[in-house]
Design a protein around this motif. Structure first.
Motif, PDB file in Angstrom:
ATOM      1  N   LEU A   1     -11.547  30.029  12.746  1.00  0.00           N
ATOM      2  CA  LEU A   1     -11.079  31.316  13.277  1.00  0.00           C
ATOM      3  C   LEU A   1      -9.657  31.630  12.832  1.00  0.00           C
ATOM      4  N   GLU A   2      -8.798  30.614  12.873  1.00  0.00           N
ATOM      5  CA  GLU A   2      -7.372  30.859  12.619  1.00  0.00           C
ATOM      6  C   GLU A   2      -7.020  30.930  11.136  1.00  0.00           C
ATOM      7  N   GLN A   3      -7.806  30.228  10.289  1.00  0.00           N
ATOM      8  CA  GLN A   3      -7.399  30.142   8.885  1.00  0.00           C
ATOM      9  C   GLN A   3      -8.430  30.677   7.902  1.00  0.00           C
ATOM     10  N   HIS A   4      -9.672  30.910   8.353  1.00  0.00           N
ATOM     11  CA  HIS A   4     -10.713  31.302   7.396  1.00  0.00           C
ATOM     12  C   HIS A   4     -11.511  32.512   7.857  1.00  0.00           C
ATOM     13  N   GLY A   5     -10.913  33.321   8.720  1.00  0.00           N
ATOM     14  CA  GLY A   5     -11.590  34.544   9.158  1.00  0.00           C
ATOM     15  C   GLY A   5     -12.915  34.290   9.845  1.00  0.00           C
ATOM     16  N   GLY A   6     -13.060  33.114  10.445  1.00  0.00           N
ATOM     17  CA  GLY A   6     -14.295  32.794  11.163  1.00  0.00           C
ATOM     18  C   GLY A   6     -15.439  32.378  10.258  1.00  0.00           C
ATOM     19  N   GLN A   7     -15.147  32.250   8.937  1.00  0.00           N
ATOM     20  CA  GLN A   7     -16.189  31.866   7.980  1.00  0.00           C
ATOM     21  C   GLN A   7     -16.042  30.397   7.578  1.00  0.00           C
ATOM     22  N   VAL A   8     -17.123  29.815   7.094  1.00  0.00           N
ATOM     23  CA  VAL A   8     -17.073  28.465   6.546  1.00  0.00           C
ATOM     24  C   VAL A   8     -16.533  28.557   5.114  1.00  0.00           C
ATOM     25  N   PRO A   9     -15.455  27.841   4.801  1.00  0.00           N
ATOM     26  CA  PRO A   9     -14.866  27.932   3.464  1.00  0.00           C
ATOM     27  C   PRO A   9     -15.786  27.354   2.394  1.00  0.00           C
ATOM     28  N   ARG A  10     -15.625  27.826   1.142  1.00  0.00           N
ATOM     29  CA  ARG A  10     -16.480  27.400   0.033  1.00  0.00           C
ATOM     30  C   ARG A  10     -15.907  26.252  -0.772  1.00  0.00           C
ATOM     31  N   SER A  11     -14.644  25.962  -0.599  1.00  0.00           N
ATOM     32  CA  SER A  11     -14.045  24.936  -1.459  1.00  0.00           C
ATOM     33  C   SER A  11     -14.101  23.560  -0.797  1.00  0.00           C
ATOM     34  N   ARG A  12     -14.268  22.549  -1.638  1.00  0.00           N
ATOM     35  CA  ARG A  12     -14.273  21.179  -1.155  1.00  0.00           C
ATOM     36  C   ARG A  12     -12.996  20.856  -0.396  1.00  0.00           C
ATOM     37  N   GLU A  13     -11.850  21.306  -0.924  1.00  0.00           N
ATOM     38  CA  GLU A  13     -10.565  20.993  -0.301  1.00  0.00           C
ATOM     39  C   GLU A  13     -10.503  21.536   1.117  1.00  0.00           C
ATOM     40  N   ALA A  14     -10.886  22.806   1.278  1.00  0.00           N
ATOM     41  CA  ALA A  14     -10.814  23.430   2.605  1.00  0.00           C
ATOM     42  C   ALA A  14     -11.816  22.786   3.557  1.00  0.00           C
ATOM     43  N   LEU A  15     -12.994  22.433   3.046  1.00  0.00           N
ATOM     44  CA  LEU A  15     -13.994  21.793   3.907  1.00  0.00           C
ATOM     45  C   LEU A  15     -13.508  20.431   4.389  1.00  0.00           C
ATOM     46  N   GLU A  16     -12.981  19.640   3.456  1.00  0.00           N
ATOM     47  CA  GLU A  16     -12.554  18.287   3.827  1.00  0.00           C
ATOM     48  C   GLU A  16     -11.308  18.297   4.701  1.00  0.00           C
ATOM     49  N   ALA A  17     -10.621  19.431   4.775  1.00  0.00           N
ATOM     50  CA  ALA A  17      -9.452  19.533   5.655  1.00  0.00           C
ATOM     51  C   ALA A  17      -9.871  19.747   7.103  1.00  0.00           C
ATOM     52  N   LEU A  18     -11.143  20.065   7.330  1.00  0.00           N
ATOM     53  CA  LEU A  18     -11.621  20.287   8.695  1.00  0.00           C
ATOM     54  C   LEU A  18     -11.835  18.945   9.395  1.00  0.00           C
ATOM     55  N   PRO A  19     -11.419  18.843  10.670  1.00  0.00           N
ATOM     56  CA  PRO A  19     -11.584  17.581  11.386  1.00  0.00           C
ATOM     57  C   PRO A  19     -13.060  17.215  11.557  1.00  0.00           C
ATOM     58  N   GLY A  20     -13.404  15.984  11.204  1.00  0.00           N
ATOM     59  CA  GLY A  20     -14.795  15.545  11.308  1.00  0.00           C
ATOM     60  C   GLY A  20     -15.586  15.803  10.047  1.00  0.00           C
ATOM     61  N   VAL A  21     -14.952  16.458   9.053  1.00  0.00           N
ATOM     62  CA  VAL A  21     -15.624  16.749   7.787  1.00  0.00           C
ATOM     63  C   VAL A  21     -14.997  15.921   6.677  1.00  0.00           C
ATOM     64  N   GLY A  22     -15.770  15.009   6.119  1.00  0.00           N
ATOM     65  CA  GLY A  22     -15.303  14.188   5.006  1.00  0.00           C
ATOM     66  C   GLY A  22     -16.062  14.546   3.748  1.00  0.00           C
ATOM     67  N   ARG A  23     -16.010  13.686   2.769  1.00  0.00           N
ATOM     68  CA  ARG A  23     -16.631  13.979   1.485  1.00  0.00           C
ATOM     69  C   ARG A  23     -18.145  14.190   1.589  1.00  0.00           C
ATOM     70  N   LYS A  24     -18.803  13.332   2.371  1.00  0.00           N
ATOM     71  CA  LYS A  24     -20.253  13.427   2.478  1.00  0.00           C
ATOM     72  C   LYS A  24     -20.680  14.759   3.110  1.00  0.00           C
ATOM     73  N   THR A  25     -20.041  15.122   4.224  1.00  0.00           N
ATOM     74  CA  THR A  25     -20.391  16.368   4.903  1.00  0.00           C
ATOM     75  C   THR A  25     -20.091  17.575   4.014  1.00  0.00           C
ATOM     76  N   ALA A  26     -18.942  17.549   3.334  1.00  0.00           N
ATOM     77  CA  ALA A  26     -18.592  18.649   2.430  1.00  0.00           C
ATOM     78  C   ALA A  26     -19.640  18.769   1.325  1.00  0.00           C
TER      79      ALA A  26
END
Length: 212
Positions: free
Chosen positions: A97-122
């Motif tokens: 909500l605060e950084q991606h307009g409520g959307q799931v980001p498309r980049s590996r970097e942004a995904l892996e920056a999310l808490p609980g999201v590592g390489r496998k989940t990304a």
DNA sequence: ATCCCGAGGG
DNA sequence: CCCTCTGGAT
């Protein structure tokens, strides 16, 4: 496993299952991200059971944040690691909500920056949501890669790099699902079902034979 | 390396 | 009882 065996390996798995898909239940990219985040060290059956309770109540970042950690916990208690997962899901929803307009980001970097999201989940989100030829190395693929000789490695990352290098391009997008399903239903951790295995002829693993 | 952590199978 | 399940953070 040599290149010829690898080719036969994937042709066989593809012919048996031409349109492989995740067995996690989701109806949006955010639901997919949430389901994969919840799936760490849990079977997809148990994850689906929980998301059938959670998603009708909260299946958007705003609703997850509104529900709060305690509220999310109440719906996912039947999954292992539920306290960490509830905390991470709410924190991830807040960042979306605060950084991606409520959307799931498309980049590996942004995904892996999310808490609980590592390489496998990304890797799962990049592959399933947007068709990128990633290979998410979970417990099944790590085992199958090592046991068959397709992609031996000491760490999931080593296995992933070998898979990306060895899997023919035509199979790259779906290989992740074929390997998962093969590991789940045939090349099982405790008792691999080599007798029923369609790709045993191109596998390095020698099952223990019962004494003659 | 260790912690988190419930459900299902053998 | 023990092992396993589409791992990630410390």
């Amino acid at each position: 496993m040599n290149a010829d065996a690898i080719q036969r390996f994937f042709v066989t798995l593809r012919d048996a299952n031409p349109q492989p898909a995740s067995e996690l239940e989701y109806s949006s990219v955010f639901e997919l991200l949430a389901a994969v985040l919840l799936s760490a060290q849990a079977t997809d059956v148990s994850v689906n059971k929980a998301t059938r309770r959670l998603f009708p109540i909260a299946n958007t970042p705003a609703r997850i944040v509104a529900l709060g950690v305690e509220g999310v916990e109440a719906h996912i208690r039947t999954i292992g690691l539920f306290r960490n997962k509830a905390k991470n899901l709410v924190a991830t929803a807040r960042i979306l909500l605060e950084q991606h307009g409520g959307q799931v980001p498309r980049s590996r970097e942004a995904l892996e920056a999310l808490p609980g999201v590592g390489r496998k989940t990304a890797n799962v989100v990049l592959n399933v949501a947007w068709g990128e030829p990633t290979c998410a190395v979970d417990t099944h693929i790590f085992r199958v890669g090592n046991r068959t000789g397709l992609a031996p490695g000491r760490t999931p990352y080593e296995v992933e790099m070998k898979l990306l290098a060895r899997i023919p391009a035509e199979f790259a997008k779906d290989a992740h699902h074929w390997l998962i399903l093969h590991g789940r239903y045939v090349c099982q951790a405790r008792k691999p079902r080599c007798q029923a295995c369609a790709v045993a002829d191109c596998c390095d693993f020698q099952p223990k034979t019962t004494a003659s």
